[in-house]
Motif scaffolding. Structure first.
Motif, PDB file in Angstrom:
ATOM      1  N   GLU B  62      34.920  39.076  37.670  1.00 29.21           N
ATOM      2  CA  GLU B  62      34.402  39.640  37.877  1.00 29.21           C
ATOM      3  C   GLU B  62      33.054  39.527  39.528  1.00 29.21           C
ATOM      4  N   PHE B  63      33.507  38.187  39.828  1.00 29.72           N
ATOM      5  CA  PHE B  63      33.257  37.855  40.505  1.00 29.72           C
ATOM      6  C   PHE B  63      34.340  38.609  42.022  1.00 29.72           C
ATOM      7  N   PHE B  64      34.919  38.852  41.626  1.00 23.73           N
ATOM      8  CA  PHE B  64      36.049  39.484  43.305  1.00 23.73           C
ATOM      9  C   PHE B  64      36.169  40.991  43.238  1.00 23.73           C
ATOM     10  N   THR B  65      35.762  41.473  42.049  1.00 29.73           N
ATOM     11  CA  THR B  65      35.924  42.662  41.634  1.00 29.73           C
ATOM     12  C   THR B  65      34.988  44.058  41.468  1.00 29.73           C
ATOM     13  N   SER B  66      33.765  43.287  40.879  1.00 27.03           N
ATOM     14  CA  SER B  66      32.640  43.510  40.443  1.00 27.03           C
ATOM     15  C   SER B  66      31.477  43.894  41.941  1.00 27.03           C
ATOM     16  N   PRO B  67      30.573  44.793  42.329  1.00 22.24           N
ATOM     17  CA  PRO B  67      29.985  45.275  42.705  1.00 22.24           C
ATOM     18  C   PRO B  67      28.726  44.996  42.575  1.00 22.24           C
ATOM     19  N   ARG B  68      28.384  44.413  41.083  1.00 20.33           N
ATOM     20  CA  ARG B  68      27.169  44.121  41.150  1.00 20.33           C
ATOM     21  C   ARG B  68      26.488  42.811  40.751  1.00 20.33           C
ATOM     22  N   TRP B  69      25.963  42.620  41.676  1.00 19.21           N
ATOM     23  CA  TRP B  69      25.262  41.136  41.789  1.00 19.21           C
ATOM     24  C   TRP B  69      23.861  41.215  41.411  1.00 19.21           C
ATOM     25  N   ALA B  70      23.485  40.870  40.123  1.00 17.09           N
ATOM     26  CA  ALA B  70      21.849  40.929  39.530  1.00 17.09           C
ATOM     27  C   ALA B  70      21.911  39.935  38.580  1.00 17.09           C
ATOM     28  N   PRO B  71      21.970  38.911  39.076  1.00 23.12           N
ATOM     29  CA  PRO B  71      21.582  37.635  38.669  1.00 23.12           C
ATOM     30  C   PRO B  71      20.264  37.213  37.528  1.00 23.12           C
TER      31      PRO B  71
END
Lengths: 268, 306, 289
Positions: B62-71
């Motif tokens: 997820e870290f390297f492939t998902s563009p979704r940064w929604a912490p």
């Protein structure tokens, strides 16, 4: 002084011959894998001027550096064999700074430290803990006079020593070496950066100094060794070819053909 | 004056000076290795804060492939750093496109053409440029470049890849120029003289002799410029628009790795997943810059060993 | 043989062309920055006054001066300097006077390069993890200054080492030959002759420290704190963070205000750099040997 030595000889405590200031046994020096000096054995007597002649790269300077243990501060320099000063191996000294204080050194190129003339000469006494100005004043004046520099600098003792002329700086270096009151004075081609008149003056000083100290004089000038040295060693390519009374050496009484050729100026 | 063996024993005692010397030697050695201690310390302490997250809820894919940064999402927090990585990369890339030619050109001019007073004053000027703080650069992007971009390109927002890239380029250029000029200076003058003696013109000497000889040093200059751009925080935070986007044009607003940490760390609770995730970004940044610096060092060492 | 042949002429033209090209590139590198500085001065100068420097921000930071930030920056820089100077000089001494040519020295040099290359925000994370939390200094001047100290340590080390290495080896050897210990040599010959170079590096470090923002954001600098710090365990405002805050976080700030803050900040940094450079040039012309 000499009496001290006689006593030691009679007690037989020390295996060194006390009239010998410096004894070098099988000294070899290398820098990394490069050999600079091989298997040198020689003695220097008290109160003599011992000349070392030889062409460039013959190991003369390395020889001097081993005497006061500058190898410790020279990366890659490796020393084997024995060097005894007054009968004590220089490598047995626990406080090598105390050893160096007894050995004065003068370099080929004059090094006036970037401090005042006065501070230059007072440095060694100060290092050994002398703080009283009156005492320092006396030492500074005495050493500068013995180095034949006093008259020229007495009015500017507080100007920078590193800005004196080359000849003056060389005499300053000698004054500094004398301020240590050395038992052994090492001179390495001191006349390279000095004019002939100054050279002659320094040579006169050295003849005087012989009365109170022992001098090892490395020189590239054969005639200088002839003028000054009591005995002379000839170094060639890291080898001590021979040691002889200077008079004999120049009178042709040499054992090795190479020495004869060098002394007569056929190479060098 | 001559010392007998008995006197010598007295002389040969270790005195106060000897002990002071030893103590200083130890102290200075500790100072000497302090840089190593600190660099290890940095790694240890940021890892210490972030390690819990790596072993619990961190998903490297997820870290390297998902563009979704929604912490901060309440029902489904995600930690995809792809958009942030691309944000950093696009800004740094544009900065290099802007800065590399100008830096090398300026380095060649200062090192090979200019002389005397011109050269000295140019070097001083470049040094002064390198000193401008990053927060001032960010402010310049925000309040000077932003309206200019809106006006010139007729776009709604001037805080974007273009803005941050130009700002970062202007920031990195003086440093790269200085290092590149050093690399040119390291080429021995005998090379130049030999080539000129053979009748080569100055520009031929530069292109055929000086530049090839200085290549590793110039490469190191570029690498250090990249490292600088990569790690820049305040200027990028202020000039990039700071919105999560995979950039498709230079007019897109983006968000950088560094800026994310700077903007969010203040709002997170100590020990929370979000807090730890920011430290994981930090570890990632640390490792990348370490790698860049190591490469630059090896490249430079390569010249010396050759 | 030496006439201006066709080829020679063409060579000369190419030469002039390249000279122009690279010269233009240099100008294009410097010109925008000069323009920007011009704008900063143009817009910031009207805000500046003694009152601006010496009064507190008011009306939710939309008016008033920058006094607490100015004082805070001085605190941060001073404490950082006290922390980094001894360590930096010791490290430089080791590298210049003691370090043998071995793997450890290479590792130290690599660590210095890396310390300078680690992003400032990572230094901030380190400051939070180490000084704020682990050593329990809290968010305070102490934590922020130590973070800054470690970050700017390479500046001190590198410039100090250079100043020391500029002292000729012959001076050291002359001193050693007189029986001086290494430390006596350093104290009497190396330090007196490199102290001005060290000072140059220190000024440079101060100028770096003044401008840093990210490392102090979470370790000790506060957005708004209308009183002055009393000890190193207090938080403080800082010039760099203040510029960030009023230009991004505070609504309705009059346009001139952030320009004024930016101008003061940049003036602090550049004037210190200029002093450092002038000092260096003065030294170059005043050799003692």
């Amino acid at each position: 002084m000499v009496e001290h030595g006689a006593e030691n000889a009679s007690t037989g405590e020390n295996r060194a011959n006390p009239t010998r200031m410096l004894e070098v046994r099988n000294l070899s020096i290398s820098y990394g894998s490069k050999s600079a000096l091989r298997d040198v054995t020689l003695d220097v007597r008290e109160n003599e001027i011992f000349g070392i002649i030889g062409p460039a790269n013959s190991g003369k300077t390395s020889f001097l550096r081993a005497l006061n243990r500058m190898d410790v501060f020279t990366p890659g320099m490796n020393v084997e064999g024995e060097v005894l000063v007054s009968g004590k191996d220089v490598r047995s000294w626990r406080n090598l700074y105390a050893l160096r204080r007894r050995i004065g050194v003068v370099f080929p190129l004059p090094v006036g430290l970037p401090m005042s003339v006065y501070d230059n000469v007072a440095l060694a006494p100060r290092l050994s803990g002398i703080k009283k100005k009156a005492v320092l004043d006396v030492i500074v004046e005495k050493c500068l006079q013995r180095a034949a520099l006093w008259d020229e600098v007495k009015d500017r003792l507080h100007s920078l020593g590193s800005l004196l002329s080359g000849g003056q700086q060389q005499r300053l270096t000698i004054a500094r070496a004398l301020s240590q009151d050395p038992d052994l004075l090492l001179l390495d081609e001191f006349s390279i950066a000095v004019d002939p008149v100054t050279t002659m003056r320094i040579e006169d000083i050295l003849k005087e100094l012989r009365k109170e100290t022992t001098i090892v004089l490395v020189t590239n000038l054969v005639q200088q060794a002839r003028r000054l040295a009591d005995r002379t060693a000839f170094f060639l390519m890291g080898e001590c070819v021979e040691v002889a009374e200077t008079e004999d050496l120049f009178a042709g009484g040499v054992q090795d053909q190479r020495t004869r050729e060098y002394v007569e100026g056929r190479f060098g | 004056m001559r010392a007998s063996p008995a006197d010598q024993t007295i002389l040969d005692r270790r005195n106060l000076d000897w002990y002071i010397d030893k103590v200083v030697q130890v102290l200075v050695f500790v100072g000497g290795i302090s840089a190593i201690i600190f660099i290890i310390g940095i790694f240890v302490f940021i890892t210490r804060e972030g390690i819990g997250f790596i072993f619990s809820s961190w998903d490297p894919i997820e870290f390297f492939t998902s563009p979704r940064w929604a912490p901060t999402s309440s029902h489904n927090p995600t930690y995809g750093a792809l958009a942030l990585i691309l944000g950093t990369a696009s800004v740094t890339g544009l900065a290099m496109i802007v800065a590399v030619p100008f830096s090398l050109g300026a380095a060649i001019y200062i090192g090979e053409f200019a002389s005397g007073k011109t050269r000295e004053s140019l070097k001083v000027l470049v040094e002064l440029l390198a000193a401008i703080p990053s927060v001032v650069w960010g402010f310049i992007g925000l309040s000077i470049l932003n309206p200019l971009i809106i006006q010139w390109f007729n776009v709604p927002i001037g805080l974007n890849v273009l803005n941050a890239g130009v700002i970062l380029g202007l920031m990195a250029a003086p440093i790269m120029t200085t290092i590149a000029e050093d690399a040119l200076k390291a080429v021995p003058d005998t090379y130049r003289e030999a080539a000129e003696a053979m009748g080569a013109a100055r520009w031929q000497v530069i292109f055929k002799v000086v530049l090839p000889a200085a290549k590793p040093g110039l490469l190191a200059a570029v690498l250090l410029g990249v490292g600088r751009g990569f790690g820049e925080t305040m200027a990028v935070l202020m000039a990039s628009g700071h919105s999560i986007n995979i950039p498709t044009s230079i007019f897109d607003s983006v968000r950088a790795l560094t800026a994310t940490i700077a903007a969010e760390l203040g709002e997170t609770a100590h020990g929370s997943d979000h807090y730890q995730a920011l430290f994981v970004l930090g570890i990632f940044l640390f490792l990348i810059t370490f790698l860049i610096n190591l490469t630059a060092d090896l490249v430079v060492r390569g010249i010396r060993n050759r | 043989m030496f006439e201006a042949t066709e080829i020679n002429m063409r060579h000369r033209r190419t030469e002039v062309l390249f000279r122009l090209l690279f010269g233009m590139m240099t100008i294009l590198l410097i010109l925008p920055v000069a323009l920007i500085l011009g704008i900063l001065i143009y817009k910031g100068a009207p805000v500046l006054s003694l009152d601006f420097l010496l009064s507190e921000p008011t009306n939710g930071m939309t008016a008033g001066g920058i006094f607490p930030a100015l004082v805070g920056t001085i605190w941060l820089v001073a404490v950082a300097l006290i922390a980094s100077l001894p360590v930096g000089v010791a490290a430089a001494l080791y590298l210049s006077e003691y370090a043998p040519n071995n793997w450890l020295t290479r590792a130290i040099n690599l660590a210095i390069i890396n310390l300078a290359g680690v992003p400032s925000i990572v230094h901030a994370l380190f400051g939070v993890g180490a000084f704020v939390l682990f050593f329990k200094f809290g968010t305070s001047i102490l934590a922020a200054s130590l973070t800054l100290a470690i970050m700017t340590l390479p500046v001190v080390i590198v410039s100090t080492r250079e100043a020391m290495q500029a002292v000729p080896q012959a001076f050291r050897e002359a001193c050693w030959n007189m029986g001086a210990t290494r430390w006596q040599t350093i104290r009497r010959v190396v330090l007196p002759n490199s102290i001005s170079g060290i000072l140059t590096g220190v000024i440079l470090e101060v100028s770096r420290t003044v401008g840093e923002t990210a490392p102090i954001m979470f370790t000790g600098a506060a957005f708004f704190l209308p009183f002055l710090p009393q000890s190193v365990f207090d938080q403080t405002m800082a010039m760099s963070l203040h510029l960030f805050v009023i230009s991004t976080q505070v609504p309705n700030v009059p346009e001139g205000l952030p320009y004024g803050v930016a101008l003061v900040l940049i003036a602090m940094v550049l004037s210190m750099n200029a002093i450092s450079i002038a000092f260096r040039m003065y030294l170059r012309n005043k050799k003692k040997w």
